[in-house]
Every structure is written in C-alpha cells, then in structure tokens.
Write a protein that holds these residues in place. Structure first.
Motif, PDB file in Angstrom:
ATOM      1  N   PHE A   1       0.854  -1.187   0.000  1.00  0.00           N
ATOM      2  CA  PHE A   1       0.000   0.000   0.000  1.00  0.00           C
ATOM      3  C   PHE A   1       0.894   1.243   0.000  1.00  0.00           C
ATOM      4  CE2 PHE A   1      -2.018  -3.465   2.219  1.00  0.00           C
ATOM      5  CZ  PHE A   1      -3.314  -3.498   1.712  1.00  0.00           C
ATOM      6  N   ALA A   2       0.511   2.248  -0.771  1.00  0.00           N
ATOM      7  CA  ALA A   2       1.233   3.514  -0.780  1.00  0.00           C
ATOM      8  C   ALA A   2       1.094   4.198   0.579  1.00  0.00           C
ATOM      9  CB  ALA A   2       0.669   4.406  -1.890  1.00  0.00           C
ATOM     10  N   GLU A   3       1.858   5.240   0.788  1.00  0.00           N
ATOM     11  CA  GLU A   3       1.817   5.935   2.076  1.00  0.00           C
ATOM     12  C   GLU A   3       0.464   6.573   2.351  1.00  0.00           C
ATOM     13  OE1 GLU A   3       5.327   8.411   1.738  1.00  0.00           O
ATOM     14  OE2 GLU A   3       6.477   6.978   2.953  1.00  0.00           O
ATOM     15  N   ASN A   4      -0.337   6.777   1.319  1.00  0.00           N
ATOM     16  CA  ASN A   4      -1.694   7.295   1.544  1.00  0.00           C
ATOM     17  C   ASN A   4      -2.716   6.160   1.699  1.00  0.00           C
ATOM     18  OD1 ASN A   4      -2.101   6.299  -1.003  1.00  0.00           O
ATOM     19  ND2 ASN A   4      -2.585   8.276  -1.956  1.00  0.00           N
ATOM     20  N   GLY A   5      -2.244   4.926   1.730  1.00  0.00           N
ATOM     21  CA  GLY A   5      -3.121   3.775   1.942  1.00  0.00           C
ATOM     22  C   GLY A   5      -3.609   3.115   0.673  1.00  0.00           C
ATOM     23  N   ALA A   6      -3.403   3.729  -0.475  1.00  0.00           N
ATOM     24  CA  ALA A   6      -3.890   3.160  -1.739  1.00  0.00           C
ATOM     25  C   ALA A   6      -3.190   1.835  -2.036  1.00  0.00           C
ATOM     26  CB  ALA A   6      -3.633   4.145  -2.888  1.00  0.00           C
ATOM     27  N   VAL A   7      -3.945   0.922  -2.637  1.00  0.00           N
ATOM     28  CA  VAL A   7      -3.364  -0.374  -3.002  1.00  0.00           C
ATOM     29  C   VAL A   7      -2.315  -0.169  -4.090  1.00  0.00           C
ATOM     30  CG1 VAL A   7      -3.812  -2.654  -3.990  1.00  0.00           C
ATOM     31  CG2 VAL A   7      -5.462  -1.626  -2.407  1.00  0.00           C
ATOM     32  N   ASN A   8      -1.136  -0.703  -3.841  1.00  0.00           N
ATOM     33  CA  ASN A   8      -0.051  -0.640  -4.814  1.00  0.00           C
ATOM     34  C   ASN A   8       0.179  -2.002  -5.472  1.00  0.00           C
ATOM     35  OD1 ASN A   8       1.930   1.161  -5.917  1.00  0.00           O
ATOM     36  ND2 ASN A   8       3.494  -0.048  -4.868  1.00  0.00           N
ATOM     37  N   LEU A   9      -0.129  -3.065  -4.690  1.00  0.00           N
ATOM     38  CA  LEU A   9       0.043  -4.437  -5.182  1.00  0.00           C
ATOM     39  C   LEU A   9      -0.901  -5.341  -4.412  1.00  0.00           C
ATOM     40  CD1 LEU A   9       1.803  -6.399  -6.947  1.00  0.00           C
ATOM     41  CD2 LEU A   9       3.243  -6.688  -4.916  1.00  0.00           C
ATOM     42  N   GLY A  10      -1.600  -6.223  -5.137  1.00  0.00           N
ATOM     43  CA  GLY A  10      -2.524  -7.166  -4.519  1.00  0.00           C
ATOM     44  C   GLY A  10      -1.802  -8.245  -3.747  1.00  0.00           C
ATOM     45  N   PRO A  11      -2.576  -9.163  -3.184  1.00  0.00           N
ATOM     46  CA  PRO A  11      -3.968  -9.464  -3.488  1.00  0.00           C
ATOM     47  C   PRO A  11      -5.009  -8.520  -2.879  1.00  0.00           C
ATOM     48  CG  PRO A  11      -3.182 -10.925  -1.767  1.00  0.00           C
ATOM     49  CD  PRO A  11      -2.003 -10.118  -2.218  1.00  0.00           C
ATOM     50  N   ALA A  12      -4.631  -7.611  -2.005  1.00  0.00           N
ATOM     51  CA  ALA A  12      -5.621  -6.668  -1.478  1.00  0.00           C
ATOM     52  C   ALA A  12      -6.176  -5.823  -2.623  1.00  0.00           C
ATOM     53  CB  ALA A  12      -4.980  -5.781  -0.420  1.00  0.00           C
ATOM     54  N   THR A  13      -7.454  -5.499  -2.536  1.00  0.00           N
ATOM     55  CA  THR A  13      -8.079  -4.664  -3.559  1.00  0.00           C
ATOM     56  C   THR A  13      -8.678  -3.393  -2.969  1.00  0.00           C
ATOM     57  OG1 THR A  13     -10.163  -5.859  -3.337  1.00  0.00           O
ATOM     58  CG2 THR A  13      -8.626  -6.648  -5.032  1.00  0.00           C
ATOM     59  N   VAL A  14      -8.667  -3.300  -1.639  1.00  0.00           N
ATOM     60  CA  VAL A  14      -9.260  -2.155  -0.943  1.00  0.00           C
ATOM     61  C   VAL A  14      -8.144  -1.398  -0.224  1.00  0.00           C
ATOM     62  CG1 VAL A  14     -10.894  -1.464   0.862  1.00  0.00           C
ATOM     63  CG2 VAL A  14     -11.429  -3.390  -0.654  1.00  0.00           C
ATOM     64  N   ALA A  15      -8.170  -0.090  -0.321  1.00  0.00           N
ATOM     65  CA  ALA A  15      -7.146   0.743   0.315  1.00  0.00           C
ATOM     66  C   ALA A  15      -7.220   0.654   1.835  1.00  0.00           C
ATOM     67  CB  ALA A  15      -7.321   2.195  -0.123  1.00  0.00           C
ATOM     68  N   LEU A  16      -6.093   0.876   2.479  1.00  0.00           N
ATOM     69  CA  LEU A  16      -6.074   1.044   3.931  1.00  0.00           C
ATOM     70  C   LEU A  16      -6.680   2.415   4.241  1.00  0.00           C
ATOM     71  CD1 LEU A  16      -2.398  -0.063   4.699  1.00  0.00           C
ATOM     72  CD2 LEU A  16      -4.485  -1.390   5.122  1.00  0.00           C
ATOM     73  N   ARG A  17      -7.533   2.475   5.261  1.00  0.00           N
ATOM     74  CA  ARG A  17      -8.077   3.784   5.632  1.00  0.00           C
ATOM     75  C   ARG A  17      -6.956   4.666   6.165  1.00  0.00           C
ATOM     76  NH1 ARG A  17     -13.649   4.405   8.757  1.00  0.00           N
ATOM     77  NH2 ARG A  17     -14.225   3.479   6.777  1.00  0.00           N
ATOM     78  N   ARG A  18      -6.948   5.888   5.706  1.00  0.00           N
ATOM     79  CA  ARG A  18      -5.919   6.846   6.102  1.00  0.00           C
ATOM     80  C   ARG A  18      -6.498   7.796   7.153  1.00  0.00           C
ATOM     81  NH1 ARG A  18      -3.307  11.310   1.998  1.00  0.00           N
ATOM     82  NH2 ARG A  18      -1.607  11.986   3.340  1.00  0.00           N
ATOM     83  N   TYR A  19      -5.646   8.208   8.074  1.00  0.00           N
ATOM     84  CA  TYR A  19      -6.056   9.143   9.125  1.00  0.00           C
ATOM     85  C   TYR A  19      -5.170  10.384   9.063  1.00  0.00           C
ATOM     86  CZ  TYR A  19      -8.411   4.922  10.525  1.00  0.00           C
ATOM     87  OH  TYR A  19      -9.190   3.800  10.492  1.00  0.00           O
ATOM     88  N   ASN A  20      -5.681  11.467   9.605  1.00  0.00           N
ATOM     89  CA  ASN A  20      -4.941  12.722   9.643  1.00  0.00           C
ATOM     90  C   ASN A  20      -3.999  12.721  10.849  1.00  0.00           C
ATOM     91  OD1 ASN A  20      -6.511  13.973   7.469  1.00  0.00           O
ATOM     92  ND2 ASN A  20      -8.193  13.910   8.952  1.00  0.00           N
ATOM     93  N   THR A  21      -2.932  13.485  10.721  1.00  0.00           N
ATOM     94  CA  THR A  21      -2.028  13.673  11.854  1.00  0.00           C
ATOM     95  C   THR A  21      -1.703  15.155  11.974  1.00  0.00           C
ATOM     96  OG1 THR A  21      -0.033  13.374  10.522  1.00  0.00           O
ATOM     97  CG2 THR A  21      -0.951  11.392  11.550  1.00  0.00           C
ATOM     98  N   SER A  22      -1.460  15.600  13.204  1.00  0.00           N
ATOM     99  CA  SER A  22      -0.958  16.957  13.415  1.00  0.00           C
ATOM    100  C   SER A  22      -0.057  16.930  14.640  1.00  0.00           C
ATOM    101  CB  SER A  22      -2.107  17.962  13.588  1.00  0.00           C
ATOM    102  OG  SER A  22      -2.816  17.715  14.777  1.00  0.00           O
ATOM    103  N   LEU A  23       1.042  17.644  14.547  1.00  0.00           N
ATOM    104  CA  LEU A  23       2.037  17.659  15.615  1.00  0.00           C
ATOM    105  C   LEU A  23       1.982  18.989  16.347  1.00  0.00           C
ATOM    106  CD1 LEU A  23       4.435  16.157  16.922  1.00  0.00           C
ATOM    107  CD2 LEU A  23       5.921  17.311  15.263  1.00  0.00           C
ATOM    108  N   ASN A  24       1.908  18.912  17.677  1.00  0.00           N
ATOM    109  CA  ASN A  24       1.931  20.105  18.523  1.00  0.00           C
ATOM    110  C   ASN A  24       2.988  19.853  19.599  1.00  0.00           C
ATOM    111  OD1 ASN A  24       1.471  22.382  20.019  1.00  0.00           O
ATOM    112  ND2 ASN A  24      -0.605  21.815  20.672  1.00  0.00           N
TER     113      ASN A  24
END
Ligand code: FES
Length: 142
Positions: free
Chosen positions: A111-134
């Motif tokens: 999966f790409a760093e944004n969760g998108a499938v880059n190579l199977g067998p998975a066909t569904v992206a990983l859910r991505r979450y937001n981050t913020s640093l304080n």
C-alpha cells in the motif's frame, strides 16, 4: 440409514437442512478476502512522543501500532497513519520506509503511504487518518 432417511426421521427435508446450515453465517463470513476488516472510525487520540513505547516515532522510518492504527514517520519526517489491518485478510501491515510502502507480510500486498493499493492481493485501500504535531504531542484523527 442414508442422509435422506436420517433427515426424514428427524423431521427435516434436505431443503430445510440447507437453510439451517447457514444460520450461523454472518455477512462478514461471506464477504471474501476483499473486505475492509473494519478499520477504526471516529478516531481522535494523541501520542506522547516522549513516552518510551512511542520512541520509534522519533526516528525517520520508525513506526508503532496503537488503537488498531499503524503510525509511521517517513524518511522525510512526515507522520503517516493508516489502518493496521490489511484489507485482504487482516494481518498487521508494517512500514517499509525505504520503499515508502506499507507492506503486508502475509500475502505480500503493498500500500502507498496514503493507503492506496499498490500491489494485490488486497483490492481495498487502507483507511488513512490525519495527523498533526503540537510540540511533542502527535494527534491522530479521522
Ligand atoms: S492478509 Fe493477505 S495480503 Fe495481507
């Protein structure tokens, strides 16, 4: 006694036996390998980067698992957060900072760093979450 005689003896027909055989089935049992493995929703938590269990996030390329999410720090220092469970069959993905990919050790999905499938067998992206640093507090949120 054969199957038909047995079912007849206990008052069932073959058709009713088929119906009852799936009483224990749930929808997720039948979704096959492409389900999303129920990624966390309504996410909003913080990570103390000074705490020992989170020390890996102080290094580029490091990652931790928390709240069913993999939180990683890329080689460029950006924080990334995606669902931990591979969308194929739920194995925990790891982060390969050099390849800039989340990788599943089970069947090799990538999966790409944004969760998108880059190579199977998975066909569904990983859910991505937001981050913020304080300061030294990293917030992860939906
Ligand atoms: S569980 Fe099969 S590729 Fe991840």
């Amino acid at each position: 006694m054969d199957r038909k005689e047995f079912l007849s003896a206990i008052g069932l027909t073959a058709a009713s036996a088929v119906v009852f055989s799936c009483v224990g089935c749930s929808k997720s049992d039948n979704e096959g390998p492409s389900n999303s493995n129920n990624p966390p929703t309504g996410v909003d938590f913080t990570i103390d980067l000074t705490a020992a269990p989170n020390a890996a996030l102080n290094n580029n390329g490091g990652f931790i698992y928390t709240n069913r999410i993999i939180v990683a720090k890329s080689m460029s220092g950006a924080f990334l957060a995606v669902a931990q469970a591979c969308t194929h069959e739920g194995t925990s993905v790891t982060y390969n900072s050099n390849a800039r990919l989340f990788v599943c050790p089970n069947h090799g999905a990538q999966f790409a760093e944004n969760g998108a499938v880059n190579l199977g067998p998975a066909t569904v992206a990983l859910r991505r979450y937001n981050t913020s640093l304080n300061g030294t507090t990293l917030r992860v949120f939906s």
